[in-house]
Design a protein around this motif. Structure first.
Motif, mmCIF file in Angstrom:
data_model
loop_
_atom_site.group_PDB
_atom_site.id
_atom_site.type_symbol
_atom_site.label_atom_id
_atom_site.label_comp_id
_atom_site.label_asym_id
_atom_site.label_seq_id
_atom_site.Cartn_x
_atom_site.Cartn_y
_atom_site.Cartn_z
ATOM 1 N N LYS A 78 0.812 -1.291 -0.030
ATOM 2 C CA LYS A 78 -0.049 0.073 -0.018
ATOM 3 C C LYS A 78 1.106 1.179 0.004
ATOM 4 O O LYS A 78 1.803 1.363 0.935
ATOM 5 N N THR A 79 0.594 2.132 -0.993
ATOM 6 C CA THR A 79 1.386 3.394 -0.988
ATOM 7 C C THR A 79 0.428 4.599 -1.238
ATOM 8 O O THR A 79 -0.809 4.403 -1.371
ATOM 9 N N GLU A 80 0.913 5.793 -1.140
ATOM 10 C CA GLU A 80 0.117 7.036 -1.419
ATOM 11 C C GLU A 80 -0.133 7.101 -2.514
ATOM 12 O O GLU A 80 -1.223 7.778 -3.124
ATOM 13 N N GLY A 81 0.567 6.641 -3.647
ATOM 14 C CA GLY A 81 0.338 6.479 -5.059
ATOM 15 C C GLY A 81 -0.618 5.446 -5.548
ATOM 16 O O GLY A 81 -1.103 5.545 -6.851
ATOM 17 N N CYS A 82 -0.926 4.378 -4.830
ATOM 18 C CA CYS A 82 -1.601 3.168 -5.033
ATOM 19 C C CYS A 82 -1.318 2.531 -6.383
ATOM 20 O O CYS A 82 -2.190 2.064 -6.975
ATOM 21 N N GLU A 83 -0.061 2.481 -6.648
ATOM 22 C CA GLU A 83 0.436 1.830 -8.035
ATOM 23 C C GLU A 83 -0.187 0.467 -7.956
ATOM 24 O O GLU A 83 -0.071 -0.108 -9.022
ATOM 25 N N GLU A 84 -0.364 -0.241 -6.843
ATOM 26 C CA GLU A 84 -0.663 -1.850 -6.984
ATOM 27 C C GLU A 84 -2.020 -1.672 -7.503
ATOM 28 O O GLU A 84 -2.051 -2.975 -8.113
ATOM 29 N N ALA A 85 -2.711 -0.856 -7.514
ATOM 30 C CA ALA A 85 -4.160 -0.982 -8.012
ATOM 31 C C ALA A 85 -4.163 -1.321 -9.549
ATOM 32 O O ALA A 85 -5.216 -1.805 -9.871
ATOM 33 N N TRP A 86 -3.188 -0.862 -10.432
ATOM 34 C CA TRP A 86 -3.204 -1.447 -11.901
ATOM 35 C C TRP A 86 -2.236 -2.383 -12.082
ATOM 36 O O TRP A 86 -1.918 -2.435 -13.350
ATOM 37 N N ASN A 87 -1.529 -2.885 -11.126
ATOM 38 C CA ASN A 87 -0.574 -4.005 -11.285
ATOM 39 C C ASN A 87 -1.291 -5.266 -11.994
ATOM 40 O O ASN A 87 -2.203 -5.521 -11.404
ATOM 41 N N HIS B 236 -8.099 5.857 1.655
ATOM 42 C CA HIS B 236 -9.066 6.451 1.009
ATOM 43 C C HIS B 236 -9.326 6.014 -0.495
ATOM 44 O O HIS B 236 -8.582 5.213 -1.022
ATOM 45 N N ASP B 237 -10.393 6.218 -1.090
ATOM 46 C CA ASP B 237 -10.680 5.886 -2.256
ATOM 47 C C ASP B 237 -10.239 6.501 -3.536
ATOM 48 O O ASP B 237 -10.173 6.034 -4.540
ATOM 49 N N GLY B 238 -9.388 7.706 -2.999
ATOM 50 C CA GLY B 238 -8.758 8.543 -4.003
ATOM 51 C C GLY B 238 -7.430 8.772 -3.369
ATOM 52 O O GLY B 238 -7.231 8.630 -2.146
ATOM 53 N N LEU B 239 -6.647 9.627 -4.135
ATOM 54 C CA LEU B 239 -5.334 10.104 -3.847
ATOM 55 C C LEU B 239 -5.620 11.177 -2.797
ATOM 56 O O LEU B 239 -6.614 12.079 -2.785
ATOM 57 N N VAL B 240 -4.681 11.349 -1.801
ATOM 58 C CA VAL B 240 -4.910 12.167 -0.611
ATOM 59 C C VAL B 240 -3.661 13.369 -0.903
ATOM 60 O O VAL B 240 -2.487 12.814 -0.970
ATOM 61 N N ASP C 152 -2.296 16.759 0.988
ATOM 62 C CA ASP C 152 -2.576 17.914 1.985
ATOM 63 C C ASP C 152 -3.763 17.873 2.562
ATOM 64 O O ASP C 152 -4.449 18.617 2.885
ATOM 65 N N GLY C 153 -4.217 16.437 2.801
ATOM 66 C CA GLY C 153 -5.372 16.134 3.393
ATOM 67 C C GLY C 153 -6.688 16.237 2.545
ATOM 68 O O GLY C 153 -7.692 15.760 3.010
ATOM 69 N N GLU C 154 -6.698 16.431 1.493
ATOM 70 C CA GLU C 154 -7.821 16.737 0.592
ATOM 71 C C GLU C 154 -7.726 15.437 -0.429
ATOM 72 O O GLU C 154 -6.562 15.078 -0.828
ATOM 73 N N ILE C 155 -8.794 14.980 -0.861
ATOM 74 C CA ILE C 155 -8.956 13.787 -1.881
ATOM 75 C C ILE C 155 -9.080 14.380 -2.991
ATOM 76 O O ILE C 155 -10.027 15.234 -3.414
ATOM 77 N N ILE C 156 -8.189 14.274 -3.768
ATOM 78 C CA ILE C 156 -7.727 14.952 -5.063
ATOM 79 C C ILE C 156 -8.806 14.145 -6.163
ATOM 80 O O ILE C 156 -8.485 13.009 -6.293
ATOM 81 N N ASN C 157 -9.347 14.739 -6.965
ATOM 82 C CA ASN C 157 -10.361 14.295 -7.899
ATOM 83 C C ASN C 157 -9.905 13.748 -9.410
ATOM 84 O O ASN C 157 -9.918 12.556 -9.569
#
Length: 333
Positions: free
Chosen positions: A92-101, A136-140, A142-147
């Motif tokens: 698990k990473t902040e960039g979520c790269e495993e999601a599309w591995n 989170h379901d999205g990238l974070v 500065d505390g904000e979920i970036i769309n």
């Protein structure tokens, strides 16, 4: 519709309830095994393929176990299963790269099931939370979920799952614009026949707790999901969201959670007339099973009654952890 009833005693509404045969003839809604989608949890983490403590009778499956589950579902006539991964915290990473591995647990399970049980439809989950160090379901940032950057990640995830052989993609993230971006990418990559079942009206609900335990997201989650999931007080907003997702290319739509939002299911079906589904979520299942285990409620009766409530509300089907047991009961097994 305005019923026309003669006065009593010429009108005795109990007449149609007098015998099982009459009740069957007058029954307005039917529940079939073909209305069921079975959500299963999958993992390649050693020792994690165990029962989920907050969901009695629900287990995480290894790749081999998932194949066996799919084979069992096919024998019961269940038309589709939905995959949710429990991911090793180490990836698990902040960039979520495993999601599309292409070799992540979801994509490997898709390929394995398609090889063993090609006739069953495989639905997947598209959201970053199983792979996100922040839960989170999205990238974070500065505390904000970036769309918008999240949508780019979700598209990559969708293509990887389509490449693996998924039949139905289930975007559950609630980011703006993700359906249109996915549909365009699927068309461009040759996956024009892959179906999108959008979680179009997903509420920021307290009923998700056991699910987050099952996928290992509870401990990682920082804050809440109220900036992207819906306010439980809102109904008209759900209609706007469904309309948007259909306009962007969704083939089917989902309301989540299920029973607390049957009014939304009814409105969606009545207004749009599209294939409409609901998710009988982990908290709904856990509450029912807790009452059953305490001897307060009858398992089979409340299971079937709850599933029928979705059909009565206009749903074409339901994601439910009860699917195998309901299928056996429907088949008198």
């Amino acid at each position: 519709m305005t019923p026309i009833l003669p006065p009593f005693p010429h009108s005795r509404l109990r007449r149609l309830r007098r015998t099982p045969a009459l009740r069957d003839l007058a029954q307005e809604n039917r529940l079939s095994v073909k209305d069921l989608i079975w959500p299963i949890f999958i993992t390649d983490v050693a020792g994690a393929d165990v029962e989920v403590p907050s969901m009695p009778g629900v287990f995480r499956h290894t790749l081999e176990g998932a194949v066996r589950a799919a084979e069992g579902a096919a024998r019961l006539g269940i038309p589709a299963i939905c995959l949710f991964p429990y991911t090793d915290p180490a990836v698990k990473t902040e960039g979520c790269e495993e999601a599309w591995n292409p070799e992540n647990i979801t994509n490997r399970v898709i390929r394995a099931i398609k090889a063993a049980v090609p006739e069953i439809a495989i639905m997947t989950d598209i959201a970053l939370d199983p792979y996100n160090a922040n839960g989170h379901d999205g990238l974070v940032r500065d505390g904000e979920i970036i769309n918008d950057e999240t949508v780019e990640c979700l598209v990559r995830m969708a293509i990887a799952q389509a490449d693996a052989g998924a039949d139905i993609l289930g975007p559950s993230d609630m980011m703006d614009g993700r359906i249109g971006a996915m549909r365009a990418a699927l068309e461009a990559s040759g996956h024009r026949d892959v179906t999108i079942l959008s979680y179009a009206a997903k509420y920021a609900s307290g009923f998700y707790g056991p699910f987050r335990d099952a996928v290992g997201a509870s401990g990682a989650l920082k804050g809440d999901k109220k900036t992207y999931q819906m306010n439980p007080a809102n109904a008209d907003e759900a209609i706007r969201l469904v309309a948007r997702d259909l306009a962007e290319g969704a083939d089917m739509v989902m309301v989540k959670p299920g029973m607390p939002y049957l009014d939304i299911c009814r409105r969606v079906k009545d207004q749009f007339g599209v294939p409409t589904y609901a998710y009988q979520v982990s908290g709904e299942y856990a509450m029912a099973m807790a009452a059953v285990q305490n001897g307060w409620l009858d398992h089979d009766q409340i299971m079937m009654e709850s599933l029928m409530s979705f059909r009565r509300a206009g749903c074409d089907g339901v994601l439910t952890y009860f699917a195998p047991k309901a299928a056996k009961l429907l088949a008198n097994l």
